[in-house]
Design a protein around this motif. Structure first.
Motif, PDB file in Angstrom:
ATOM      1  N   LEU A   1       0.822  -1.210   0.000  1.00 57.69           N
ATOM      2  CA  LEU A   1       0.000   0.000   0.000  1.00 57.69           C
ATOM      3  C   LEU A   1       0.858   1.263   0.000  1.00 57.69           C
ATOM      4  O   LEU A   1       0.495   2.277  -0.620  1.00 57.69           O
ATOM      5  CB  LEU A   1      -0.942  -0.007   1.200  1.00 57.69           C
ATOM      6  N   GLU A   2       2.013   1.217   0.661  1.00 55.43           N
ATOM      7  CA  GLU A   2       2.901   2.373   0.653  1.00 55.43           C
ATOM      8  C   GLU A   2       3.557   2.546  -0.716  1.00 55.43           C
ATOM      9  O   GLU A   2       3.710   3.679  -1.204  1.00 55.43           O
ATOM     10  CB  GLU A   2       3.946   2.242   1.760  1.00 55.43           C
ATOM     11  N   LEU A   3       3.935   1.446  -1.336  1.00 55.14           N
ATOM     12  CA  LEU A   3       4.480   1.522  -2.695  1.00 55.14           C
ATOM     13  C   LEU A   3       3.413   2.038  -3.668  1.00 55.14           C
ATOM     14  O   LEU A   3       3.711   2.800  -4.595  1.00 55.14           O
ATOM     15  CB  LEU A   3       4.973   0.145  -3.137  1.00 55.14           C
ATOM     16  N   MET A   4       2.177   1.626  -3.436  1.00 49.02           N
ATOM     17  CA  MET A   4       1.059   2.067  -4.268  1.00 49.02           C
ATOM     18  C   MET A   4       0.900   3.589  -4.179  1.00 49.02           C
ATOM     19  O   MET A   4       0.728   4.267  -5.203  1.00 49.02           O
ATOM     20  CB  MET A   4      -0.205   1.371  -3.791  1.00 49.02           C
ATOM     21  N   ALA A   5       0.938   4.124  -2.961  1.00 45.84           N
ATOM     22  CA  ALA A   5       0.826   5.574  -2.771  1.00 45.84           C
ATOM     23  C   ALA A   5       1.956   6.294  -3.488  1.00 45.84           C
ATOM     24  O   ALA A   5       1.750   7.322  -4.148  1.00 45.84           O
ATOM     25  CB  ALA A   5       0.830   5.904  -1.280  1.00 45.84           C
ATOM     26  N   GLN A   6       3.150   5.729  -3.381  1.00 46.87           N
ATOM     27  CA  GLN A   6       4.310   6.308  -4.058  1.00 46.87           C
ATOM     28  C   GLN A   6       4.114   6.290  -5.570  1.00 46.87           C
ATOM     29  O   GLN A   6       4.397   7.276  -6.264  1.00 46.87           O
ATOM     30  CB  GLN A   6       5.566   5.510  -3.668  1.00 46.87           C
ATOM     31  N   GLY A   7       3.618   5.179  -6.094  1.00 53.06           N
ATOM     32  CA  GLY A   7       3.396   5.054  -7.527  1.00 53.06           C
ATOM     33  C   GLY A   7       2.331   6.003  -8.044  1.00 53.06           C
ATOM     34  O   GLY A   7       2.346   6.403  -9.212  1.00 53.06           O
ATOM     35  N   LEU A   8       1.382   6.380  -7.169  1.00 51.88           N
ATOM     36  CA  LEU A   8       0.322   7.325  -7.546  1.00 51.88           C
ATOM     37  C   LEU A   8       0.763   8.783  -7.383  1.00 51.88           C
ATOM     38  O   LEU A   8       0.004   9.695  -7.697  1.00 51.88           O
ATOM     39  CB  LEU A   8      -0.919   7.077  -6.687  1.00 51.88           C
ATOM     40  N   GLY A   9       1.982   8.968  -6.883  1.00 48.95           N
ATOM     41  CA  GLY A   9       2.504  10.324  -6.708  1.00 48.95           C
ATOM     42  C   GLY A   9       1.975  11.042  -5.485  1.00 48.95           C
ATOM     43  O   GLY A   9       1.990  12.276  -5.421  1.00 48.95           O
ATOM     44  N   ILE A  10       1.523  10.282  -4.487  1.00 49.51           N
ATOM     45  CA  ILE A  10       1.009  10.882  -3.251  1.00 49.51           C
ATOM     46  C   ILE A  10       2.163  11.044  -2.262  1.00 49.51           C
ATOM     47  O   ILE A  10       2.874  10.083  -1.965  1.00 49.51           O
ATOM     48  CB  ILE A  10      -0.104  10.004  -2.637  1.00 49.51           C
ATOM     49  N   LYS A  11       2.347  12.252  -1.750  1.00 49.85           N
ATOM     50  CA  LYS A  11       3.473  12.516  -0.859  1.00 49.85           C
ATOM     51  C   LYS A  11       3.340  11.785   0.468  1.00 49.85           C
ATOM     52  O   LYS A  11       4.340  11.350   1.054  1.00 49.85           O
ATOM     53  CB  LYS A  11       3.601  14.023  -0.627  1.00 49.85           C
ATOM     54  N   GLN A  12       2.122  11.677   0.993  1.00 48.42           N
ATOM     55  CA  GLN A  12       1.900  10.985   2.265  1.00 48.42           C
ATOM     56  C   GLN A  12       1.962   9.481   2.034  1.00 48.42           C
ATOM     57  O   GLN A  12       0.993   8.852   1.634  1.00 48.42           O
ATOM     58  CB  GLN A  12       0.546  11.375   2.866  1.00 48.42           C
ATOM     59  N   ARG A  13       3.103   8.903   2.310  1.00 46.75           N
ATOM     60  CA  ARG A  13       3.358   7.498   1.957  1.00 46.75           C
ATOM     61  C   ARG A  13       2.398   6.527   2.640  1.00 46.75           C
ATOM     62  O   ARG A  13       2.047   5.487   2.084  1.00 46.75           O
ATOM     63  CB  ARG A  13       4.814   7.145   2.314  1.00 46.75           C
ATOM     64  N   ASP A  14       1.946   6.859   3.860  1.00 46.78           N
ATOM     65  CA  ASP A  14       1.104   5.929   4.621  1.00 46.78           C
ATOM     66  C   ASP A  14      -0.389   6.220   4.464  1.00 46.78           C
ATOM     67  O   ASP A  14      -1.193   5.756   5.272  1.00 46.78           O
ATOM     68  CB  ASP A  14       1.494   5.933   6.093  1.00 46.78           C
ATOM     69  N   ILE A  15      -0.784   6.970   3.449  1.00 45.58           N
ATOM     70  CA  ILE A  15      -2.179   7.382   3.319  1.00 45.58           C
ATOM     71  C   ILE A  15      -3.133   6.193   3.208  1.00 45.58           C
ATOM     72  O   ILE A  15      -4.266   6.237   3.673  1.00 45.58           O
ATOM     73  CB  ILE A  15      -2.362   8.356   2.126  1.00 45.58           C
ATOM     74  N   PHE A  16      -2.676   5.091   2.600  1.00 49.45           N
ATOM     75  CA  PHE A  16      -3.472   3.859   2.536  1.00 49.45           C
ATOM     76  C   PHE A  16      -3.107   2.902   3.667  1.00 49.45           C
ATOM     77  O   PHE A  16      -3.973   2.325   4.316  1.00 49.45           O
ATOM     78  CB  PHE A  16      -3.262   3.142   1.202  1.00 49.45           C
ATOM     79  N   SER A  17      -1.813   2.731   3.890  1.00 46.14           N
ATOM     80  CA  SER A  17      -1.347   1.702   4.830  1.00 46.14           C
ATOM     81  C   SER A  17      -1.796   1.958   6.259  1.00 46.14           C
ATOM     82  O   SER A  17      -2.056   1.020   7.017  1.00 46.14           O
ATOM     83  CB  SER A  17       0.182   1.577   4.780  1.00 46.14           C
ATOM     84  N   LYS A  18      -1.934   3.233   6.647  1.00 50.65           N
ATOM     85  CA  LYS A  18      -2.344   3.534   8.031  1.00 50.65           C
ATOM     86  C   LYS A  18      -3.751   3.010   8.323  1.00 50.65           C
ATOM     87  O   LYS A  18      -4.083   2.719   9.470  1.00 50.65           O
ATOM     88  CB  LYS A  18      -2.278   5.032   8.286  1.00 50.65           C
ATOM     89  N   LEU A  19      -4.566   2.856   7.282  1.00 55.58           N
ATOM     90  CA  LEU A  19      -5.925   2.348   7.475  1.00 55.58           C
ATOM     91  C   LEU A  19      -5.917   0.871   7.854  1.00 55.58           C
ATOM     92  O   LEU A  19      -6.800   0.403   8.562  1.00 55.58           O
ATOM     93  CB  LEU A  19      -6.746   2.554   6.197  1.00 55.58           C
ATOM     94  N   VAL A  20      -4.905   0.152   7.387  1.00 54.83           N
ATOM     95  CA  VAL A  20      -4.803  -1.286   7.655  1.00 54.83           C
ATOM     96  C   VAL A  20      -3.998  -1.573   8.916  1.00 54.83           C
ATOM     97  O   VAL A  20      -4.219  -2.567   9.596  1.00 54.83           O
ATOM     98  CB  VAL A  20      -4.185  -2.005   6.436  1.00 54.83           C
ATOM     99  N   THR A  21      -3.060  -0.684   9.256  1.00 55.31           N
ATOM    100  CA  THR A  21      -2.195  -0.912  10.423  1.00 55.31           C
ATOM    101  C   THR A  21      -2.725  -0.242  11.689  1.00 55.31           C
ATOM    102  O   THR A  21      -2.193  -0.461  12.779  1.00 55.31           O
ATOM    103  CB  THR A  21      -0.771  -0.403  10.148  1.00 55.31           C
ATOM    104  N   SER A  22      -3.754   0.568  11.582  1.00 57.84           N
ATOM    105  CA  SER A  22      -4.333   1.242  12.740  1.00 57.84           C
ATOM    106  C   SER A  22      -4.809   0.233  13.789  1.00 57.84           C
ATOM    107  O   SER A  22      -5.217  -0.886  13.460  1.00 57.84           O
ATOM    108  CB  SER A  22      -5.519   2.106  12.291  1.00 57.84           C
ATOM    109  N   GLN A  23      -4.778   0.638  15.043  1.00 57.34           N
ATOM    110  CA  GLN A  23      -5.271  -0.213  16.138  1.00 57.34           C
ATOM    111  C   GLN A  23      -6.752  -0.546  15.951  1.00 57.34           C
ATOM    112  O   GLN A  23      -7.236  -1.573  16.418  1.00 57.34           O
ATOM    113  CB  GLN A  23      -5.083   0.500  17.485  1.00 57.34           C
ATOM    114  N   GLU A  24      -7.471   0.319  15.266  1.00 55.50           N
ATOM    115  CA  GLU A  24      -8.907   0.123  15.056  1.00 55.50           C
ATOM    116  C   GLU A  24      -9.242  -0.542  13.719  1.00 55.50           C
ATOM    117  O   GLU A  24     -10.423  -0.662  13.366  1.00 55.50           O
ATOM    118  CB  GLU A  24      -9.647   1.468  15.141  1.00 55.50           C
ATOM    119  N   SER A  25      -8.231  -0.921  12.958  1.00 58.34           N
ATOM    120  CA  SER A  25      -8.489  -1.515  11.646  1.00 58.34           C
ATOM    121  C   SER A  25      -9.410  -2.721  11.763  1.00 58.34           C
ATOM    122  O   SER A  25      -9.316  -3.512  12.707  1.00 58.34           O
ATOM    123  CB  SER A  25      -7.169  -1.940  10.996  1.00 58.34           C
ATOM    124  N   ASP A  26     -10.291  -2.856  10.796  1.00 59.31           N
ATOM    125  CA  ASP A  26     -11.284  -3.923  10.790  1.00 59.31           C
ATOM    126  C   ASP A  26     -10.967  -4.868   9.633  1.00 59.31           C
ATOM    127  O   ASP A  26     -11.495  -4.724   8.536  1.00 59.31           O
ATOM    128  CB  ASP A  26     -12.682  -3.316  10.636  1.00 59.31           C
TER     129      ASP A  26
END
Length: 332
Positions: free
Chosen positions: A153-178
């Motif tokens: 997910l972090e590589l994906m964000a990088q490939g999309l040109g998004i500066k915030q590398r964890d914009i997707f990955s934080k949703l999966v690694t969060s303590q509240e992730s479902d």
């Protein structure tokens, strides 16, 4: 010998073998150790919603250990397996997929995944020693594929040109992730070999979450749908992982990355065992197309929470287009 209950199969679709798809024969294969893999990931998800990864960092020992424990469980008598039936939707299931009339030639174990490791007490249907081994293998595997999902997910964000590398990955690694984890067993059905046909193991569908990470034994059966409506059989590879985008990732990217429709067919010669990690966001997470990717485009989807979408998913049939319920009416 693996045992499966003799439930009537009238509601399970029989599918005749199809000719190989003439337009596309190679699955995108991405080596995560090579420079430029972030661009390849985005292109694969734009074109197919699906790719295979090598050099993923998960040891074969971890994969083999959980597969062995899964085979042990599915080899138990039906009486023993039925003890693992939890309140829906988690626990042991046999042929019935969800509560809305979908059936397949499959039995499975489904687990909810949160920040805490799965405890051996939740596997109390097994003897104490077996539960401990199963639990250890399960947690080790889930920890490894969660890290893999974060990396992808972090590589994906990088490939999309998004500066915030964890914009997707934080949703999966969060303590509240479902997130969810599923072990599927598709027994061989010898009668099909004589009839030269397949049974539907798991009917066509898209995955609701952000990302799905699949690993199976060396048995055929997994297929993805191509844009022209044809079905492509994916050659098995027990040493690699297959990754597909889910509905939530399609919404976050405003449709740029494709949530791929897929299915599993069973056959008469060999059983298939698969393990799938479904990376989901927190229940209260607002899902909306990312402003960084809109670039003047209209949003294709209304705003909703993951809890809203999950509720809609549980009410739907496998083949339903759940995203249609959340599409915006475009102005032009």
């Amino acid at each position: 010998m693996v045992v499966l209950a003799n439930t009537p199969t009238e509601q399970i679709s029989i599918i005749k073998p199809q000719k190989a798809h003439v337009h596309f024969s190679n699955i995108p294969i991405i080596d995560l150790s090579k420079p430029g893999c972030e661009i390849a990931i985005v292109k694969a998800l734009e074109d197919f919603g699906f790719f295979k990864v090598t050099n993923h960092g998960v040891s074969k020992e971890i994969m083999s250990k959980l597969e062995a424990e899964a085979v042990k469980f599915f080899s138990l008598s039906q009486v023993e397996k039925d003890k693992a039936g939890y309140p829906n939707p988690c626990g042991y299931g046999n042929k019935r997929i969800g509560g809305n009339g979908d059936f397949g030639w499959v039995e499975y174990l489904l687990f909810e995944i949160n920040s805490k490791p799965i405890s051996s007490t939740s596997l109390g249907f097994l003897r104490e020693h077996c539960a401990s081994l199963f639990c250890s293998a399960l947690n080790e595997y889930i920890s490894s594929v969660r890290k893999l999902s974060s990396n992808v997910l972090e590589l994906m964000a990088q490939g999309l040109g998004i500066k915030q590398r964890d914009i997707f990955s934080k949703l999966v690694t969060s303590q509240e992730s479902d997130s969810m984890f599923r072990l599927n067993h598709y027994p061989a059905c010898p009668l099909l070999k004589e009839l030269n046909c397949n049974l539907t193991g798991f009917g066509e569908h898209t995955d609701p979450q952000l990302i799905s990470i699949l690993r199976s034994n060396n048995t055929n059966g997994f297929q993805i749908a191509l844009k022209d409506g044809g079905w492509l059989s994916v050659p098995p590879d027990e040493g690699s992982f297959f990754i597909n985008a889910g509905d939530i990732l399609q919404v976050l990217t405003n449709g740029r990355l494709r949530s791929v429709k897929h299915r599993v067919l069973t056959n008469g010669s060999k059983a298939r065992v698969s393990m799938i990690f479904f990376g989901g966001p927190p229940l209260n997470q607002m899902i909306t197309p990312l402003p960084q990717l809109l670039k003047g485009e209209e949003k294709k989807y209304i705003d909703f929470t993951w809890a809203d979408y999950k509720k809609a998913a549980f009410k739907s049939r496998l083949a339903d287009n759940r995203l249609a319920l959340f599409e915006r009416e475009m102005t032009h």
